[in-house]
Scaffold this motif. Structure first.
Motif: not given
Length: 144
Positions: A3-6, A85-88, A110-114, A116-124
């Motif tokens: 399934k397409p994802t950002p 697997e992408y979950h939003g 990884r937590q995901v946020s966007f 502009g043209q940037n992708l932010h991934l984080s892990a606690t």
């Protein structure tokens, strides 16, 4: 077909730092690390990050380094791959290959946020360099 994802596409590393409980920022590969993460349409992720100032081996044989060269090379890069697997708000990387063998067979969440043209991934609560940290990795869409 996945399934397409950002996430789909290749992203260039802008910054990776880990933050301790006291707020101290640690740069595991240095402040000028480089790398790529690529999410494919068919559901695979490939990640490679490395220090900007890696030292060349004495030999041109990639399997001919000394123990000291091998150790330094290993500690100045990290790589892994597998399905995702992408979950939003988060992505799960199902690791099947990795430079750090302990990650093989694990799920790296990884937590995901966007922005502009940037992708932010984080892990606690990630463990890096002997301590639990929150990891923050910023990527920008790669351009040719």
């Amino acid at each position: 077909m996945h399934k397409p994802t950002p996430l789909i596409g290749t992203w260039s590393l802008i910054d990776w730092y880990n933050e301790t409980k006291t707020g101290e920022r640690l740069y595991p590969l240095g402040p000028n690390a480089t790398g790529y993460i690529s999410y494919s349409q068919d559901g695979f992720v490939f990640v490679h990050m490395m220090a900007a100032d890696r030292v060349s081996f004495e030999t041109s044989d990639p399997f001919g380094g000394s123990t000291a060269e091998d150790s330094k090379a290993y500690k100045t890069q990290i790589t892994y791959a597998g399905r995702y697997e992408y979950h939003g708000d988060h992505v799960i990387h199902h690791v099947t290959q990795a430079s750090f063998p302990n990650w093989i067979g694990t799920e790296q969440v990884r937590q995901v946020s966007f922005s502009g043209q940037n992708l932010h991934l984080s892990a606690t609560n990630a463990v890096f360099q002997g301590q639990k940290v929150n990891a923050f990795v910023e990527w920008r869409r790669a351009v040719t």
